[in-house]
Motif scaffolding. Structure first.
Motif, mmCIF file in Angstrom:
data_model
loop_
_atom_site.group_PDB
_atom_site.id
_atom_site.type_symbol
_atom_site.label_atom_id
_atom_site.label_comp_id
_atom_site.label_asym_id
_atom_site.label_seq_id
_atom_site.Cartn_x
_atom_site.Cartn_y
_atom_site.Cartn_z
ATOM 1 N N UNK A 67 0.703 -1.263 -0.033
ATOM 2 C CA UNK A 67 0.029 -0.165 0.097
ATOM 3 C C UNK A 67 0.820 1.070 -0.042
ATOM 4 N N UNK A 68 2.007 1.296 0.564
ATOM 5 C CA UNK A 68 2.914 2.289 0.544
ATOM 6 C C UNK A 68 3.362 2.611 -0.785
ATOM 7 N N UNK A 69 4.003 1.601 -1.339
ATOM 8 C CA UNK A 69 4.428 1.686 -2.674
ATOM 9 C C UNK A 69 3.265 2.109 -3.720
ATOM 10 N N UNK A 70 1.966 1.893 -3.476
ATOM 11 C CA UNK A 70 1.076 2.528 -4.204
ATOM 12 C C UNK A 70 0.761 3.798 -3.961
ATOM 13 N N UNK A 71 0.572 4.275 -2.517
ATOM 14 C CA UNK A 71 0.024 5.536 -2.208
ATOM 15 C C UNK A 71 0.970 6.491 -2.045
ATOM 16 N N UNK A 72 2.260 5.934 -1.487
ATOM 17 C CA UNK A 72 3.527 6.772 -1.020
ATOM 18 C C UNK A 72 3.111 6.959 0.500
ATOM 19 N N UNK A 73 1.979 6.551 1.027
ATOM 20 C CA UNK A 73 1.852 6.761 2.381
ATOM 21 C C UNK A 73 1.858 5.537 3.296
ATOM 22 N N UNK A 74 2.474 5.594 4.477
ATOM 23 C CA UNK A 74 2.628 4.417 5.465
ATOM 24 C C UNK A 74 2.586 4.761 6.652
ATOM 25 N N UNK A 75 2.169 3.854 7.534
ATOM 26 C CA UNK A 75 1.932 4.090 8.925
ATOM 27 C C UNK A 75 3.224 4.014 9.616
ATOM 28 N N UNK A 76 3.208 4.510 10.940
ATOM 29 C CA UNK A 76 4.498 4.587 11.448
ATOM 30 C C UNK A 76 5.151 3.254 11.558
ATOM 31 N N UNK A 79 6.725 2.231 8.423
ATOM 32 C CA UNK A 79 7.815 2.847 7.985
ATOM 33 C C UNK A 79 8.799 2.409 9.098
ATOM 34 N N UNK A 80 8.872 1.986 10.138
ATOM 35 C CA UNK A 80 9.589 1.358 10.968
ATOM 36 C C UNK A 80 10.354 0.046 10.493
ATOM 37 N N UNK A 81 9.265 -0.614 9.977
ATOM 38 C CA UNK A 81 9.898 -1.976 9.147
ATOM 39 C C UNK A 81 10.648 -1.638 7.796
ATOM 40 N N UNK A 82 10.286 -0.463 7.198
ATOM 41 C CA UNK A 82 10.879 -0.257 5.966
ATOM 42 C C UNK A 82 12.263 0.088 6.330
ATOM 43 N N UNK A 83 12.573 0.872 7.428
ATOM 44 C CA UNK A 83 13.842 1.281 7.736
ATOM 45 C C UNK A 83 14.706 0.029 8.104
#
Length: 123
Positions: A67-76, A79-83
């Motif tokens: 969903x972050x890839x599609x919208x550019x929006x991520x929950x905290x 975002x922590x997992x992405x980091x």
């Protein structure tokens, strides 16, 4: 595009594409005859999935990221997992650079040995 076309375009097996669908990572529409049809942007999605898998990221984590890839929006939390995944990829790159350095050293020694006729010393 049909599943075989997507497989050819991306170099990913039809079986893997079906798995991606089962995991919710990829979506298709079905024709009246039941054939899968994918939008053109599916090839980019498949390449991204392959890159993330190659980095050691699980399908469950990839599913959270999409969903972050599609919208550019991520929950905290996402975002922590992405980091965390980014840190892991950086570590893999560092490890691979060290491996490359070791291979270069071995190759240099082997080339020198080949040119001089003197065997490489055991390590």
């Amino acid at each position: 595009m049909r599943i075989g076309e997507l497989a050819t375009k991306t170099g990913v097996s039809v079986r893997a594409l079906r798995y991606y669908e089962e995991q919710g990572l990829l979506a298709s529409e079905r024709s009246e005859s039941g054939q899968r049809h994918y939008p053109d942007e599916a090839a980019n999605r498949v390449r991204l999935i392959q890159q993330l898998y190659a980095a050691g990221i699980s399908s469950a984590s990839i599913l959270e990221m999409l969903p972050c890839v599609v919208t550019g929006v991520a929950s905290p939390q996402v975002l922590a997992k992405l980091r965390q995944h980014r840190s892991s990829v950086i570590k893999q790159i560092e490890d691979l650079q060290e491996t490359l350095h070791q291979l270069d050293s071995v190759m240099a020694g082997a080339a020198k040995s080949h040119e001089s006729g003197v065997p490489c010393p055991p390590s």
